[in-house]
Design a protein around this motif. Structure first.
Motif, PDB file in Angstrom:
ATOM      1  N   ASP A  83      26.728  37.590   4.579  1.00  0.00           N
ATOM      2  CA  ASP A  83      26.693  37.503   3.121  1.00  0.00           C
ATOM      3  C   ASP A  83      27.133  36.114   2.651  1.00  0.00           C
ATOM      4  O   ASP A  83      27.912  35.952   1.726  1.00  0.00           O
ATOM      5  N   LYS A  84      26.560  35.109   3.324  1.00  0.00           N
ATOM      6  CA  LYS A  84      26.854  33.705   3.006  1.00  0.00           C
ATOM      7  C   LYS A  84      25.524  32.990   2.792  1.00  0.00           C
ATOM      8  O   LYS A  84      24.730  32.857   3.722  1.00  0.00           O
ATOM      9  N   HIS A  85      25.314  32.509   1.559  1.00  0.00           N
ATOM     10  CA  HIS A  85      23.984  32.040   1.189  1.00  0.00           C
ATOM     11  C   HIS A  85      23.964  30.600   0.654  1.00  0.00           C
ATOM     12  O   HIS A  85      22.919  30.143   0.202  1.00  0.00           O
ATOM     13  N   ASP A  86      25.089  29.911   0.731  1.00  0.00           N
ATOM     14  CA  ASP A  86      25.168  28.593   0.088  1.00  0.00           C
ATOM     15  C   ASP A  86      24.897  27.424   1.033  1.00  0.00           C
ATOM     16  O   ASP A  86      25.037  26.270   0.640  1.00  0.00           O
ATOM     17  N   THR A  87      24.497  27.700   2.274  1.00  0.00           N
ATOM     18  CA  THR A  87      24.200  26.601   3.206  1.00  0.00           C
ATOM     19  C   THR A  87      22.759  26.600   3.701  1.00  0.00           C
ATOM     20  O   THR A  87      22.256  25.556   4.135  1.00  0.00           O
ATOM     21  N   VAL A  88      22.077  27.740   3.657  1.00  0.00           N
ATOM     22  CA  VAL A  88      20.720  27.796   4.208  1.00  0.00           C
ATOM     23  C   VAL A  88      19.756  26.899   3.429  1.00  0.00           C
ATOM     24  O   VAL A  88      18.733  26.460   3.964  1.00  0.00           O
ATOM     25  N   GLY A  89      20.083  26.619   2.175  1.00  0.00           N
ATOM     26  CA  GLY A  89      19.261  25.691   1.403  1.00  0.00           C
ATOM     27  C   GLY A  89      19.281  24.287   1.975  1.00  0.00           C
ATOM     28  O   GLY A  89      18.280  23.560   1.917  1.00  0.00           O
ATOM     29  N   ILE A  90      20.431  23.894   2.537  1.00  0.00           N
ATOM     30  CA  ILE A  90      20.523  22.588   3.195  1.00  0.00           C
ATOM     31  C   ILE A  90      19.566  22.558   4.379  1.00  0.00           C
ATOM     32  O   ILE A  90      18.851  21.572   4.601  1.00  0.00           O
ATOM     33  N   ASP A  91      19.546  23.649   5.145  1.00  0.00           N
ATOM     34  CA  ASP A  91      18.624  23.746   6.279  1.00  0.00           C
ATOM     35  C   ASP A  91      17.185  23.569   5.822  1.00  0.00           C
ATOM     36  O   ASP A  91      16.400  22.847   6.454  1.00  0.00           O
ATOM     37  N   CYS A  92      16.824  24.225   4.740  1.00  0.00           N
ATOM     38  CA  CYS A  92      15.452  24.184   4.251  1.00  0.00           C
ATOM     39  C   CYS A  92      15.045  22.758   3.895  1.00  0.00           C
ATOM     40  O   CYS A  92      13.966  22.295   4.274  1.00  0.00           O
ATOM     41  N   VAL A  93      15.920  22.059   3.179  1.00  0.00           N
ATOM     42  CA  VAL A  93      15.634  20.669   2.813  1.00  0.00           C
ATOM     43  C   VAL A  93      15.545  19.802   4.066  1.00  0.00           C
ATOM     44  O   VAL A  93      14.623  18.995   4.223  1.00  0.00           O
ATOM     45  N   ALA A  94      16.505  19.973   4.968  1.00  0.00           N
ATOM     46  CA  ALA A  94      16.562  19.151   6.179  1.00  0.00           C
ATOM     47  C   ALA A  94      15.281  19.247   6.993  1.00  0.00           C
ATOM     48  O   ALA A  94      14.754  18.233   7.483  1.00  0.00           O
ATOM     49  N   MET A  95      14.770  20.453   7.146  1.00  0.00           N
ATOM     50  CA  MET A  95      13.577  20.641   7.967  1.00  0.00           C
ATOM     51  C   MET A  95      12.374  19.896   7.406  1.00  0.00           C
ATOM     52  O   MET A  95      11.480  19.493   8.150  1.00  0.00           O
ATOM     53  N   CYS A  96      12.348  19.709   6.102  1.00  0.00           N
ATOM     54  CA  CYS A  96      11.237  19.005   5.457  1.00  0.00           C
ATOM     55  C   CYS A  96      11.459  17.500   5.414  1.00  0.00           C
ATOM     56  O   CYS A  96      10.581  16.724   5.804  1.00  0.00           O
ATOM     57  N   LYS A 107       0.854  -1.185   0.000  1.00  0.00           N
ATOM     58  CA  LYS A 107       0.000   0.000   0.000  1.00  0.00           C
ATOM     59  C   LYS A 107       0.894   1.242   0.000  1.00  0.00           C
ATOM     60  O   LYS A 107       1.143   1.843   1.049  1.00  0.00           O
ATOM     61  N   PRO A 108       1.408   1.625  -1.178  1.00  0.00           N
ATOM     62  CA  PRO A 108       2.273   2.809  -1.233  1.00  0.00           C
ATOM     63  C   PRO A 108       1.530   4.049  -0.741  1.00  0.00           C
ATOM     64  O   PRO A 108       0.409   4.330  -1.173  1.00  0.00           O
ATOM     65  N   THR A 109       2.161   4.752   0.179  1.00  0.00           N
ATOM     66  CA  THR A 109       1.522   5.888   0.840  1.00  0.00           C
ATOM     67  C   THR A 109       2.423   7.112   0.741  1.00  0.00           C
ATOM     68  O   THR A 109       3.613   7.049   1.083  1.00  0.00           O
ATOM     69  N   LEU A 110       1.888   8.227   0.286  1.00  0.00           N
ATOM     70  CA  LEU A 110       2.667   9.450   0.191  1.00  0.00           C
ATOM     71  C   LEU A 110       2.707  10.159   1.541  1.00  0.00           C
ATOM     72  O   LEU A 110       1.714  10.207   2.263  1.00  0.00           O
ATOM     73  N   VAL A 111       3.873  10.676   1.877  1.00  0.00           N
ATOM     74  CA  VAL A 111       4.039  11.500   3.076  1.00  0.00           C
ATOM     75  C   VAL A 111       4.683  12.813   2.644  1.00  0.00           C
ATOM     76  O   VAL A 111       5.469  12.841   1.702  1.00  0.00           O
ATOM     77  N   SER A 112       4.348  13.892   3.322  1.00  0.00           N
ATOM     78  CA  SER A 112       4.838  15.195   2.881  1.00  0.00           C
ATOM     79  C   SER A 112       5.311  16.029   4.057  1.00  0.00           C
ATOM     80  O   SER A 112       4.962  15.770   5.212  1.00  0.00           O
ATOM     81  N   GLY A 113       6.104  17.028   3.740  1.00  0.00           N
ATOM     82  CA  GLY A 113       6.581  17.950   4.767  1.00  0.00           C
ATOM     83  C   GLY A 113       6.879  19.299   4.153  1.00  0.00           C
ATOM     84  O   GLY A 113       7.347  19.387   3.013  1.00  0.00           O
ATOM     85  N   THR A 114       6.603  20.355   4.879  1.00  0.00           N
ATOM     86  CA  THR A 114       6.915  21.705   4.408  1.00  0.00           C
ATOM     87  C   THR A 114       7.439  22.544   5.565  1.00  0.00           C
ATOM     88  O   THR A 114       7.005  22.377   6.712  1.00  0.00           O
ATOM     89  N   ASP A 115       8.376  23.416   5.273  1.00  0.00           N
ATOM     90  CA  ASP A 115       8.975  24.236   6.331  1.00  0.00           C
ATOM     91  C   ASP A 115       9.845  25.308   5.688  1.00  0.00           C
ATOM     92  O   ASP A 115      10.037  25.330   4.469  1.00  0.00           O
ATOM     93  N   GLY A 116      10.385  26.166   6.524  1.00  0.00           N
ATOM     94  CA  GLY A 116      11.315  27.194   6.075  1.00  0.00           C
ATOM     95  C   GLY A 116      12.546  27.206   6.955  1.00  0.00           C
ATOM     96  O   GLY A 116      12.759  26.305   7.768  1.00  0.00           O
ATOM     97  N   VAL A 117      13.361  28.222   6.803  1.00  0.00           N
ATOM     98  CA  VAL A 117      14.612  28.330   7.563  1.00  0.00           C
ATOM     99  C   VAL A 117      14.449  29.262   8.752  1.00  0.00           C
ATOM    100  O   VAL A 117      15.214  29.205   9.704  1.00  0.00           O
ATOM    101  N   GLY A 118      13.436  30.110   8.712  1.00  0.00           N
ATOM    102  CA  GLY A 118      13.206  31.013   9.828  1.00  0.00           C
ATOM    103  C   GLY A 118      14.223  32.142   9.879  1.00  0.00           C
ATOM    104  O   GLY A 118      14.872  32.480   8.888  1.00  0.00           O
ATOM    105  N   THR A 119      14.400  32.708  11.064  1.00  0.00           N
ATOM    106  CA  THR A 119      15.249  33.891  11.196  1.00  0.00           C
ATOM    107  C   THR A 119      16.736  33.565  11.219  1.00  0.00           C
ATOM    108  O   THR A 119      17.561  34.466  11.366  1.00  0.00           O
ATOM    109  N   LYS A 120      17.092  32.314  11.048  1.00  0.00           N
ATOM    110  CA  LYS A 120      18.497  31.968  10.805  1.00  0.00           C
ATOM    111  C   LYS A 120      18.997  32.705   9.571  1.00  0.00           C
ATOM    112  O   LYS A 120      20.192  32.985   9.439  1.00  0.00           O
ATOM    113  N   LEU A 121      18.082  33.038   8.658  1.00  0.00           N
ATOM    114  CA  LEU A 121      18.455  33.774   7.453  1.00  0.00           C
ATOM    115  C   LEU A 121      19.095  35.120   7.784  1.00  0.00           C
ATOM    116  O   LEU A 121      19.921  35.623   7.010  1.00  0.00           O
TER     117      LEU A 121
END
Length: 341
Positions: free
Chosen positions: A74-87, A53-67
């Motif tokens: 002026d460092k922007h190449d790691t916050v995307g990892i945070d965004c993916v991780a939270m989801c 019984k294949p079942t889809l699961v989902s997650g959504t989130d942001g990075v918050g004020t860590k941004l």
């Protein structure tokens, strides 16, 4: 008057897409049926027909004020990892395998190189999770966001056989609680972090011997992605009875979410070494210990419950995945909740 004079640069948007294509391509899976730039992303689920019984699961989130720290440094190449991780960590908590991810970037002004740097982090997070980055949106919103700032959020979809969903229903007194080490503060509690520490370039570039790096480097360290660790545990034949992603609300809010009624989590503070960044936060901010455990992960990014017979095998599987596991407590009979002692 035209759209560019109104503050929206369509050509910059085109350039952003071209710059990010290389990063996105590196996340592709065989199931992806569309190319970047279409109106939607298509993903075949034919490869999962073997599931009962294949079942889809989902997650959504942001990075918050860590941004705010990313802006200051002026460092922007790691916050995307945070965004993916939270989801994807939330999906992994349910026993799911992340399949694909979509990001949303809203900015005051589209600087193509900055947008591409953000997406490079998103792509890196997707590769760590084994998920394809099949689409997204960059919205230039002058007058709504300051020119140098942006917000970042994401959405992930995964799959799990219904019989393998981690629910906590099989928890029993005597089950072992295993904590997976975090990389630091992760992506929660930064409104308090910003009250304790000065969020400006000079303060963030200050080096601390206890941290072994600058304050900014410690605080911007990306959130751990635990997908491979949980997959390694399952591959070892272990049944994960319950799982909790330690995010906003720390231990006191998140651990009870993994418990069934009639069970209580008992966690030992001395079962692992709390990272120095949390000790600094508590000292500099005069934050009570209970509030620290009610706000931060305190060095444990995910908590698992397994049977005593599977405890050592679980720890070995976590180590094989490249992560660190600690035996941090046990499940007891009692009112649903957590005690940290």
């Amino acid at each position: 008057m035209d759209y560019k004079n109104a503050g929206v640069d369509i050509e910059a948007g085109y350039k952003s897409v071209e710059l990010m294509k290389t990063y996105v391509q590196g996340t592709m899976r065989p199931e992806v049926l569309t190319n970047l730039g279409g109106f939607s992303g298509a993903f075949s689920i034919g490869a999962f027909k073997h599931m009962e019984k294949p079942t889809l699961v989902s997650g959504t989130d942001g990075v918050g004020t860590k941004l705010k720290l990313a802006f200051a440094m002026d460092k922007h190449d790691t916050v995307g990892i945070d965004c993916v991780a939270m989801c994807v960590n939330d999906i992994a908590c349910a026993g799911g395998e992340p399949l694909f991810f979509l990001d949303y970037i809203a900015c005051g002004k589209n600087y193509p190189e900055k947008i591409a740097a953000i997406v490079s982090g998103v792509a890196q997070g997707c590769k760590q999770a084994g998920a394809a980055l099949i689409g997204g949106e960059t919205a230039e919103m002058p007058g709504f966001y300051p020119q140098e700032e942006y917000d970042l959020a994401g959405f992930a979809v995964g799959i799990v056989d219904e019989k393998d969903i981690i629910t906590g229903n099989a928890l029993e007194p005597g089950d072992v609680l295993i904590g997976l080490a975090s990389s630091g503060v992760h992506s929660n509690g930064f409104s308090l972090v910003r009250k304790v520490f000065q969020v400006e370039k000079g303060a963030l570039e200050t080096y601390y011997d206890g941290l072994g790096q600058t304050l900014g480097e410690a605080l911007l360290t990306p959130t751990k992605i635990y997908v491979k660790a949980l997959k390694s545990i399952r591959s070892a034949g272990v049944t994960i009875k319950a799982c909790s992603h330690i995010t906003g609300g720390g231990f006191y809010e998140n651990v009870p979410r993994m418990l069934r009624e009639g069970t209580h989590a008992s966690i030992r503070k001395d079962s692992y070494e709390v990272p120095q960044i949390f000790r600094m936060l508590a000292k500099e901010g005069n934050i009570e210990e209970a509030m620290m455990y009610n706000t931060y992960n305190m060095g444990i990014g995910m908590v698992l419950a397994v049977s005593q017979a599977d405890a050592d095998r679980t720890a070995d599987a976590v180590k094989a995945s490249g992560e660190t596991a600690y035996f941090i407590g046990e499940v007891k009979e009692g009112e649903k909740g957590v005690t940290i002692c």
